[in-house]
Design an enzyme around this catalytic site. Sequence first.
Site, PDB file in Angstrom:
ATOM      1  N   PRO A   2       0.830  -1.214   0.000  1.00 33.86           N
ATOM      2  CA  PRO A   2       0.000   0.000   0.000  1.00 33.86           C
ATOM      3  C   PRO A   2       0.865   1.264   0.000  1.00 33.86           C
ATOM      4  O   PRO A   2       1.811   1.366   0.761  1.00 33.86           O
ATOM      5  CB  PRO A   2      -0.791  -0.105   1.311  1.00 33.86           C
ATOM      6  CG  PRO A   2      -0.664  -1.514   1.756  1.00 33.86           C
ATOM      7  CD  PRO A   2       0.609  -2.044   1.182  1.00 33.86           C
ATOM      8  N   GLU A   3       0.534   2.190  -0.876  1.00 36.88           N
ATOM      9  CA  GLU A   3       1.221   3.480  -0.920  1.00 36.88           C
ATOM     10  C   GLU A   3       0.226   4.556  -0.492  1.00 36.88           C
ATOM     11  O   GLU A   3      -0.870   4.254  -0.018  1.00 36.88           O
ATOM     12  CB  GLU A   3       1.794   3.713  -2.320  1.00 36.88           C
ATOM     13  CG  GLU A   3       2.814   2.626  -2.681  1.00 36.88           C
ATOM     14  CD  GLU A   3       3.521   2.843  -4.015  1.00 36.88           C
ATOM     15  OE1 GLU A   3       3.482   3.967  -4.554  1.00 36.88           O
ATOM     16  OE2 GLU A   3       4.108   1.869  -4.519  1.00 36.88           O
ATOM     17  N   LYS A  57       2.944   6.319   4.764  1.00 36.25           N
ATOM     18  CA  LYS A  57       2.206   5.064   4.636  1.00 36.25           C
ATOM     19  C   LYS A  57       1.771   4.546   5.989  1.00 36.25           C
ATOM     20  O   LYS A  57       1.540   3.350   6.159  1.00 36.25           O
ATOM     21  CB  LYS A  57       3.081   4.021   3.934  1.00 36.25           C
ATOM     22  CG  LYS A  57       3.574   4.451   2.562  1.00 36.25           C
ATOM     23  CD  LYS A  57       4.577   3.449   2.032  1.00 36.25           C
ATOM     24  CE  LYS A  57       5.324   4.006   0.844  1.00 36.25           C
ATOM     25  NZ  LYS A  57       6.481   3.178   0.487  1.00 36.25           N
ATOM     26  N   ARG A 253      14.004  -4.272  -7.643  1.00 40.53           N
ATOM     27  CA  ARG A 253      12.599  -3.901  -7.837  1.00 40.53           C
ATOM     28  C   ARG A 253      12.371  -3.557  -9.306  1.00 40.53           C
ATOM     29  O   ARG A 253      13.206  -2.921  -9.943  1.00 40.53           O
ATOM     30  CB  ARG A 253      12.239  -2.672  -6.989  1.00 40.53           C
ATOM     31  CG  ARG A 253      12.511  -2.799  -5.510  1.00 40.53           C
ATOM     32  CD  ARG A 253      11.562  -3.747  -4.787  1.00 40.53           C
ATOM     33  NE  ARG A 253      10.168  -3.356  -4.896  1.00 40.53           N
ATOM     34  CZ  ARG A 253       9.576  -2.448  -4.121  1.00 40.53           C
ATOM     35  NH1 ARG A 253      10.265  -1.831  -3.186  1.00 40.53           N
ATOM     36  NH2 ARG A 253       8.305  -2.158  -4.273  1.00 40.53           N
TER      37      ARG A 253
END
Length: 263
Positions: A2-3, A57, A253
């Site tokens: 979640p951002e 966050k 990433r």
Amino acid sequence: MPELPEVEWMRRCAAAAVGRPLVVVDLPCARLGGLGGLGGLDAARGLPLQAVDRRGKCLILSLGPLRLLLAPRMTGRLLVGGLGARHLRLRLGFGGEDDLLWLVFDDPRRLGTVELTSADALDLRCPPRPEPWPAPLSGAALCAALGGGRGSLKTALMDPHRLGGVGNIGAAEGCWRAGLDPGRALASLGAEEWAALAEGLCAWAQAALDDIGAGPLILLHGGGDNPFCVYGREGGACRRCAGSISRRVDAGRPTYFCPGCQR
Ligand SMILES: [Zn+2]
């Protein structure tokens, strides 16, 4: 992970409990960091939930002099009602005996954290950082936040100690909107590019929030149509130049970008 948009959505949902007293505290499988573990949170019983805030966050529940910090990290979610929560970490019941409103922290991988602290210690435990939304930062403010040091733009954008709320998705989407290659050296950006990036990050967060309104689980779990401009669109056509979206791996990433219009 979640951002900013997903965590902001959780905040808005949880705000339904503001004004109600905390009645039930249930930690079926949580490690509560901070003030006295479960006993510390028991001391909050009877106190009304004054506010649900977000920093980066992280979610902050204000109960009298106490602050409960919830960091969803990889797979955590704060749910209202908790129907469908299968990996319960923490359950808080607010309101009267007949009419409890439940806030449930669900976290399959248990990487999220729950910490109790005091209002006085909040800034130490969860320092406020510049954030790209709800209003865009100025280009100068974004430049100052990320610093002019070495390293790539993407790495700096994702550093929670420099900028709040932006992860791999936000970095990709903000850079695409600004027409900037995420691999650019920080020191190479000009004033107009910083300003475009600040606008791009704000636009990403707002667009994602608008999408979440139609179904929050899409962004969290990757089901349904891909709502993003470049993230997860390797090989697809760029919406701006019709070029092909590329994917490369930076520091383990994936990085998505359009070589045709991101310089
Ligand atoms: Zn393009």
